[in-house]
Design a protein around this motif. Structure first.
Motif, short mmCIF file in Angstrom:
data_model
loop_
_atom_site.label_atom_id
_atom_site.label_comp_id
_atom_site.label_asym_id
_atom_site.label_seq_id
_atom_site.Cartn_x
_atom_site.Cartn_y
_atom_site.Cartn_z
N MET A 71 0.95 -1.00 -0.45
CA MET A 71 -0.14 -0.56 0.32
C MET A 71 0.73 1.58 -0.09
N GLN A 72 0.84 2.09 -0.36
CA GLN A 72 0.75 3.55 0.12
C GLN A 72 0.21 4.78 0.21
N GLY A 73 0.85 5.64 1.29
CA GLY A 73 0.07 6.83 1.79
C GLY A 73 0.88 8.45 1.68
N THR A 74 0.37 8.92 2.56
CA THR A 74 0.90 10.09 2.68
C THR A 74 0.98 9.87 4.20
N ILE A 75 2.43 10.52 4.88
CA ILE A 75 3.12 10.99 6.07
C ILE A 75 1.37 12.04 6.71
N LYS A 76 0.36 11.88 7.18
CA LYS A 76 0.63 12.88 8.06
C LYS A 76 1.28 14.18 9.52
N SER A 77 1.45 13.06 10.50
CA SER A 77 2.00 13.56 11.39
C SER A 77 3.25 12.76 11.78
N TYR A 78 4.12 13.35 12.05
CA TYR A 78 5.33 12.21 13.08
C TYR A 78 6.25 13.07 13.82
N ASP A 79 6.95 12.41 15.31
CA ASP A 79 6.71 12.87 15.94
C ASP A 79 8.64 12.09 16.06
N ALA A 80 9.63 13.02 15.45
CA ALA A 80 11.18 12.38 15.57
C ALA A 80 11.45 11.63 17.14
N GLN A 81 11.13 12.23 17.95
CA GLN A 81 11.59 11.79 19.36
C GLN A 81 10.93 11.09 19.83
N SER A 82 9.44 10.20 19.59
CA SER A 82 8.99 9.62 20.11
C SER A 82 9.03 8.44 18.84
N HIS A 83 9.19 8.23 17.34
CA HIS A 83 8.62 7.51 16.27
C HIS A 83 7.83 7.15 16.41
N THR A 84 6.96 8.47 16.46
CA THR A 84 5.07 7.93 16.41
C THR A 84 4.56 8.47 15.73
N GLY A 85 3.38 8.51 15.36
CA GLY A 85 2.48 9.51 13.92
C GLY A 85 1.61 9.23 13.41
N SER A 86 1.39 9.58 12.21
CA SER A 86 0.25 8.40 11.28
C SER A 86 0.21 8.83 9.88
N LEU A 87 -0.45 8.21 9.16
CA LEU A 87 0.13 8.24 7.94
C LEU A 87 -1.31 8.42 7.00
N LEU A 88 -1.51 8.12 6.03
CA LEU A 88 -3.31 8.59 5.51
C LEU A 88 -2.56 7.76 4.10
N THR A 89 -3.38 6.92 4.19
CA THR A 89 -3.48 6.11 2.79
C THR A 89 -4.40 7.09 1.77
N ASP A 90 -4.52 6.20 0.42
CA ASP A 90 -5.26 6.89 -0.51
C ASP A 90 -6.03 7.58 -1.43
N ASP A 91 -7.02 6.56 0.10
CA ASP A 91 -8.47 6.80 0.62
C ASP A 91 -8.82 7.59 1.22
N ARG A 92 -7.92 7.83 2.28
CA ARG A 92 -7.91 8.98 3.43
C ARG A 92 -8.33 8.27 5.01
#
Length: 67
Positions: A1-22
């Motif tokens: 699958m592919q998606g786009t990074i929505k948020s990312y915290d470099a210190q905790s290595h956590t975040g979220s991404l959105l797939t192409d269907d949101r």
């Protein structure tokens, strides 16, 4: 699958991404298996696999998509 990074915290290595269907998918400290990826930026395209845990779907095997 592919998606786009929505948020990312470099210190905790956590975040979220959105797939192409949101659909929003979590990123945790085990999502980045490629040691050459030091930072994810909002809007970056990534390729990934999905893993279902007990309460959430998490991205695994993240790789940057290059044009």
């Amino acid at each position: 699958m592919q998606g786009t990074i929505k948020s990312y915290d470099a210190q905790s290595h956590t975040g979220s991404l959105l797939t192409d269907d949101r659909t929003e998918i979590a990123i945790d400290d085990r999502s980045l298996e490629d040691p050459s990826i030091l930072l994810l930026r909002i809007g970056q395209r990534v390729r990934f696999e999905l893993e279902s845990t007990t309460d959430v779907v998490v991205a695994r095997s993240l790789h940057l998509v290059t044009m």
